[in-house]
Design an enzyme around this catalytic site. Structure first.
Site, PDB file in Angstrom:
ATOM      1  N   TYR A 120      -2.479   0.803  10.723  1.00 29.00           N
ATOM      2  CA  TYR A 120      -2.373   0.266   9.369  1.00 29.00           C
ATOM      3  C   TYR A 120      -1.023   0.597   8.750  1.00 29.00           C
ATOM      4  CZ  TYR A 120      -3.680  -0.821   4.533  1.00 29.00           C
ATOM      5  OH  TYR A 120      -3.737  -1.345   3.268  1.00 29.00           O
ATOM      6  N   SER A 149       0.863  -1.175   0.000  1.00 29.85           N
ATOM      7  CA  SER A 149       0.000   0.000   0.000  1.00 29.85           C
ATOM      8  C   SER A 149       0.896   1.221   0.000  1.00 29.85           C
ATOM      9  CB  SER A 149      -0.889   0.004   1.254  1.00 29.85           C
ATOM     10  OG  SER A 149      -1.523   1.251   1.435  1.00 29.85           O
TER      11      SER A 149
END
Length: 253
Positions: A149, A136
């Site tokens: 995250y 990501s």
């Protein structure tokens, strides 16, 4: 014998799209996830070029069963797509949910470790193995409310980079794909505990966020280059997203 591709997190989103695309590229796809109903529907759609395997990447025993199942298939394992992952919550560090942070670390980091460890011997034995890990942009940029995250995705990137160094001289490519804003049916909804309004707000005004098929296209591209070509890291965002904090949003209404 067909080349076998294992895709984790294949029950929806990028994983399901990658399974479809890789089957179209000629791989026999092992679609891996916990939700068997969705997996079975996906495999029925793809046809005989796919096999469904129920697996929880947070369980050593479940991953060991996956490796055994793959070893029993008629074909050669040449590709692993580490896609299973996800985000939970948007709390600040001061209010961080240890349970959510622990889940994100276990799925994104230790899940990648478990599956990679279990399948690496077969990938190396093939003489032309490839490991693609879906990271990501959170793998290299932090933002408020994303501590859990981003910490997990930073750790996942560290794992991938270390693995590439350790496999130097062996016939296994290590590829990382880091998407930015991808609109899928479940990612943001899951992150916000099923709150669809909060999930929709993430993409509000963004004319064309990326979709799962965009990332699947890149997975297939990277995996089907000549084996001496290693795409170490590929960052992909929609044109509307210049950076993590810079997103063009059109006026609504």
């Amino acid at each position: 014998m067909a080349d076998i591709a294992v895709v984790t997190g294949a029950s929806s989103g990028i994983g399901a799209a990658s399974a479809r695309r890789l089957a179209a590229e000629g791989f026999h796809v092992v679609a891996v996830a916990r939700r068997t109903d969705r997996l079975n529907a996906l495999v029925a759609e793809i046809g005989p070029a796919a096999t469904a395997v129920e697996c929880d990447v947070t369980s050593d025993e479940s991953v060991a069963r996956l490796a055994t199942t793959v070893a029993g298939l008629d074909g050669t394992l040449t590709l692993l797509v580490n896609n299973a992952g996800g985000a939970r919550g948007a709390d600040q560090v001061a209010d961080g949910s240890v349970d959510d942070w622990q889940w994100m670390y276990d799925v994104n980091v230790l899940g990648t470790l478990r599956v990679t460890k279990a399948l690496l011997p077969a990938l190396e034995a093939s003489g032309r193995g490839t490991i693609v890990t879906i990271g990501s942009t959170a793998s290299f940029v932090v933002y408020e409310g994303g501590g859990g995250y981003t910490a997990a995705k930073h750790a996942q990137t560290a794992l991938v980079g270390t693995l590439r160094l350790e496999l130097a001289g062996k016939p296994v490519r290590v590829i990382e794909i880091d998407p930015g804003m991808v609109k899928t049916d479940e990612f943001a909804v899951n992150r916000f505990g099923g709150d669809e309004d909060k999930a929709a707000a993430v993409y509000a005004g963004v004319k064309e966020p990326l979709v799962a098929d965009d990332i699947a296209d890149i997975v297939a591209f990277a995996a089907t280059r000549p084996h001496h070509v290693n795409i170490d890291r590929l960052v992909v965002r929609p044109i509307a997203q210049a950076a993590q904090h810079k997103v063009h949003r059109e006026k609504q209404g």
